[in-house]
Design a protein around this motif. Sequence first.
Motif, PDB file in Angstrom:
ATOM      1  N   GLU A  46      -7.054-113.469   0.171  1.00  0.00           N
ATOM      2  CA  GLU A  46      -7.774-114.534   0.871  1.00  0.00           C
ATOM      3  C   GLU A  46      -7.219-114.738   2.281  1.00  0.00           C
ATOM      4  N   GLU A  47      -5.892-114.638   2.402  1.00  0.00           N
ATOM      5  CA  GLU A  47      -5.280-114.810   3.712  1.00  0.00           C
ATOM      6  C   GLU A  47      -5.663-113.672   4.646  1.00  0.00           C
ATOM      7  N   ALA A  48      -5.692-112.436   4.138  1.00  0.00           N
ATOM      8  CA  ALA A  48      -6.056-111.289   4.963  1.00  0.00           C
ATOM      9  C   ALA A  48      -7.505-111.401   5.431  1.00  0.00           C
ATOM     10  N   ARG A  49      -8.396-111.830   4.529  1.00  0.00           N
ATOM     11  CA  ARG A  49      -9.803-111.995   4.915  1.00  0.00           C
ATOM     12  C   ARG A  49      -9.945-113.087   5.984  1.00  0.00           C
ATOM     13  N   ALA A  50      -9.196-114.181   5.818  1.00  0.00           N
ATOM     14  CA  ALA A  50      -9.272-115.271   6.797  1.00  0.00           C
ATOM     15  C   ALA A  50      -8.758-114.816   8.159  1.00  0.00           C
ATOM     16  N   LEU A  51      -7.731-113.977   8.164  1.00  0.00           N
ATOM     17  CA  LEU A  51      -7.198-113.475   9.418  1.00  0.00           C
ATOM     18  C   LEU A  51      -8.247-112.662  10.164  1.00  0.00           C
ATOM     19  N   LEU A  52      -8.933-111.776   9.460  1.00  0.00           N
ATOM     20  CA  LEU A  52      -9.975-110.978  10.107  1.00  0.00           C
ATOM     21  C   LEU A  52     -11.129-111.861  10.558  1.00  0.00           C
ATOM     22  N   ARG A  53     -11.478-112.849   9.738  1.00  0.00           N
ATOM     23  CA  ARG A  53     -12.573-113.745  10.108  1.00  0.00           C
ATOM     24  C   ARG A  53     -12.240-114.526  11.391  1.00  0.00           C
ATOM     25  N   ASP A  54     -10.994-115.044  11.492  1.00  0.00           N
ATOM     26  CA  ASP A  54     -10.609-115.782  12.694  1.00  0.00           C
ATOM     27  C   ASP A  54     -10.498-114.867  13.902  1.00  0.00           C
ATOM     28  N   LEU A  55     -10.051-113.625  13.690  1.00  0.00           N
ATOM     29  CA  LEU A  55      -9.968-112.686  14.804  1.00  0.00           C
ATOM     30  C   LEU A  55     -11.362-112.363  15.327  1.00  0.00           C
ATOM     31  N   ARG A  56     -12.330-112.232  14.404  1.00  0.00           N
ATOM     32  CA  ARG A  56     -13.707-111.944  14.811  1.00  0.00           C
ATOM     33  C   ARG A  56     -14.248-113.058  15.706  1.00  0.00           C
ATOM     34  N   ALA A  57     -13.786-114.297  15.510  1.00  0.00           N
ATOM     35  CA  ALA A  57     -14.280-115.435  16.286  1.00  0.00           C
ATOM     36  C   ALA A  57     -13.625-115.551  17.661  1.00  0.00           C
ATOM     37  N   CYS A  58     -12.627-114.715  17.945  1.00  0.00           N
ATOM     38  CA  CYS A  58     -11.927-114.812  19.227  1.00  0.00           C
ATOM     39  C   CYS A  58     -12.790-114.272  20.360  1.00  0.00           C
ATOM     40  N   GLU A  59     -12.480-114.750  21.538  1.00  0.00           N
ATOM     41  CA  GLU A  59     -13.213-114.320  22.732  1.00  0.00           C
ATOM     42  C   GLU A  59     -12.904-112.866  23.060  1.00  0.00           C
ATOM     43  N   THR A  60     -11.647-112.475  22.944  1.00  0.00           N
ATOM     44  CA  THR A  60     -11.235-111.086  23.185  1.00  0.00           C
ATOM     45  C   THR A  60     -10.361-110.645  22.017  1.00  0.00           C
ATOM     46  N   PRO A  61     -10.967-110.150  20.955  1.00  0.00           N
ATOM     47  CA  PRO A  61     -10.216-109.906  19.713  1.00  0.00           C
ATOM     48  C   PRO A  61      -9.444-108.599  19.664  1.00  0.00           C
ATOM     49  N   TYR A  62      -9.610-107.724  20.655  1.00  0.00           N
ATOM     50  CA  TYR A  62      -9.095-106.368  20.486  1.00  0.00           C
ATOM     51  C   TYR A  62      -7.666-106.174  20.965  1.00  0.00           C
ATOM     52  N   ALA A  63      -7.051-107.198  21.538  1.00  0.00           N
ATOM     53  CA  ALA A  63      -5.672-107.067  22.005  1.00  0.00           C
ATOM     54  C   ALA A  63      -4.994-108.420  21.938  1.00  0.00           C
ATOM     55  N   CYS A  64      -3.691-108.411  21.716  1.00  0.00           N
ATOM     56  CA  CYS A  64      -2.923-109.647  21.751  1.00  0.00           C
ATOM     57  C   CYS A  64      -2.757-110.078  23.210  1.00  0.00           C
ATOM     58  N   PRO A  65      -2.272-111.285  23.473  1.00  0.00           N
ATOM     59  CA  PRO A  65      -2.147-111.740  24.868  1.00  0.00           C
ATOM     60  C   PRO A  65      -1.236-110.876  25.723  1.00  0.00           C
ATOM     61  N   HIS A  66      -0.331-110.122  25.087  1.00  0.00           N
ATOM     62  CA  HIS A  66       0.570-109.267  25.854  1.00  0.00           C
ATOM     63  C   HIS A  66      -0.001-107.867  26.074  1.00  0.00           C
ATOM     64  N   GLY A  67      -1.193-107.585  25.533  1.00  0.00           N
ATOM     65  CA  GLY A  67      -1.859-106.316  25.795  1.00  0.00           C
ATOM     66  C   GLY A  67      -1.785-105.303  24.687  1.00  0.00           C
ATOM     67  N   ARG A  68      -1.089-105.611  23.574  1.00  0.00           N
ATOM     68  CA  ARG A  68      -1.023-104.646  22.466  1.00  0.00           C
ATOM     69  C   ARG A  68      -2.313-104.709  21.650  1.00  0.00           C
ATOM     70  N   PRO A  69      -2.791-103.573  21.148  1.00  0.00           N
ATOM     71  CA  PRO A  69      -4.014-103.590  20.328  1.00  0.00           C
ATOM     72  C   PRO A  69      -3.806-104.390  19.047  1.00  0.00           C
ATOM     73  N   THR A  70      -4.838-105.068  18.596  1.00  0.00           N
ATOM     74  CA  THR A  70      -4.769-105.793  17.331  1.00  0.00           C
ATOM     75  C   THR A  70      -5.203-104.919  16.158  1.00  0.00           C
ATOM     76  N   LEU A  71      -6.070-103.931  16.415  1.00  0.00           N
ATOM     77  CA  LEU A  71      -6.545-103.055  15.345  1.00  0.00           C
ATOM     78  C   LEU A  71      -7.154-101.797  15.949  1.00  0.00           C
ATOM     79  N   PHE A  72      -7.318-100.800  15.118  1.00  0.00           N
ATOM     80  CA  PHE A  72      -8.035 -99.598  15.531  1.00  0.00           C
ATOM     81  C   PHE A  72      -8.746 -99.057  14.294  1.00  0.00           C
ATOM     82  N   THR A  73      -9.606 -98.068  14.497  1.00  0.00           N
ATOM     83  CA  THR A  73     -10.373 -97.502  13.380  1.00  0.00           C
ATOM     84  C   THR A  73     -10.229 -95.984  13.331  1.00  0.00           C
TER      85      THR A  73
END
Length: 587
Positions: A545-572
């Motif tokens: 449940e926590e992992a699903r919530a994390l992805l759900r909140d990340l999807r709602a972010c304005e710029t979800p693909y990198a952390c504020p310091h520039g590191r990627p948050t995920l890849f495929t």
Amino acid sequence: MTIRRLSEDVFQRIAAGEVIERPVSVCKELLENALDAGASRISVTLLQGGKTSLIVEDDGCGIPFDELPLALERHATSKIFSLEDLDRIGTLGFRGEALASIATVSLLEIRSRATGEDRGGMIRSEGGSVVLHQPLPCPEGTRIQVEELFFNLPARRKFLRAPGAETRRVGQLIQEMGLIHPEVRLTLRSEGRVLFDTEPGRDTERALRDHWGCGAARSLSVSSGGVEAELWWSGPKEGRTPLVLFANGRRIQDSSVRGALLAGAGTCGGDWLVVLRLPPEDLDVNVHPAKTEVRFRRPGEVFDLVRRGVAKLVEGGTFGDHWVLPGVPDLSSSPSSGEPYRERTFPASPGPTLPSWDRAFPQRVAEPRTTGAPRLGSLFPPLGRGEGAPSSRAPSLEPEAVYLGQAHRGYLLFDGPSGLWVLDPHAAQERILYERLRDSWGRGTVQSLAVPVDLPGSLAPTVESCRRDLEGLGFRFQAPPQETPEGWKVTGIPHLLALYPLAPLDWLRLALAEEGVADPATLAKRVADRACKASLKLGERLQEEEARALLRDLRACETPYACPHGRPTLFTLSWEEIASRLGRSSS
């Protein structure tokens, strides 16, 4: 080009500019003279931050009437008499330049009566020229009034800051001098108001509590080879590591001592007071006209003493401890020691026990955004690289993905429509918390504090001058009555910030810079760092449940693909690439 001798008038103004830079320089020189005179009470009064008028009054030994004109001459002093005296300076002043420099760039009046004399006197000068010298009834001590600073140097005058900024600098100086001289009553008035007034008979611990706003300051005294360092620490705090440094009673700046402090404290923040005492012949104060820079005869020994003392205090030293450290070799050529440096982390004070998920993921504030409230989220531009459109290897976050599990190293795996998603939970939550913190500034919702927090003296002047900007961010304050110098309180902070384990004063310091509210870039970086510290650590185990919530909140972010310091948050890893690596067709 022909070489010519400068006229006396030009030379005097150049020399004065090396000593007097702004009102706080005037105040520093006059405070040091008052302390050298044995004053037990010193009062400073400002108009327009000292640009229009600055008055320093003390009850010291005073200046004899016949010596008043001599006091305004350059290189006339009562502190030293011979070349040998330069090797054992025991007073704060010694050059005989301060009064002459101040007189050269201002309208100056001195009223003084020496101890034991029946009469006092007054002397006035304009731009360094004496215009009046006469007897005058006055109390024992000295009163110096400096008006229209830099009236004859308009280029210098126009570079002075706003009156509020100059007042803050003077206030900081007086409070810091009060730390090393707690027995002296110091008073600061500005525009008819009392801003600062110390209690008679304080000690250093009480002065530090008033200045830092902490509970009980921690203290440790260390000595080695004739050098003693008295260390005071507020305890661990978020943010910067401010240092107030004195050597033989003189307020100085020294990069090697600061380096020793940072080496000994490691990642521990907090406020520090370091008081060095060493033989006068081991300290060269005749280095810079402003006397804020010094040279140690054995800099390596001082560095090592401070470093070891700070480490001892951080690791568990208590108030009143005194440690005599074994002698260290003279390391004058390098401010380091043979002992390898080990980073030390002081454990944070325990807070209320919360489930790890609630502590890590505060819920969004339910109240709607106040209509017309300034949206200060635009103050926080994306930091770092890779925050634009998703890269070719970043999946689209629109479709739902199936959670597969958590890899041994802590990465989260999802079965997405386009391939296998690999998500870094630390970077993802850092992005989520950063945007929540960013958007909380100025959203109009305030969390009132059940118990208002007293504002320490080190923050009160800045808060008073920047109150409107801070309240625009969501802070709330209770001002003291006009007739009292102290009593500012923090009564509220931005709503979302209340959900994070950080004290209100630390949030306030996060929003402040030296001259007021931090600029947008600095504020953005501090918020990003705070989000990083509050985020999950890679390797922490999450429930589905926590992992699903994390992805759900990340999807709602304005710029979800990198952390504020520039590191990627995920890849495929696309299904085509996986099939190709396994020797299968992609169909």
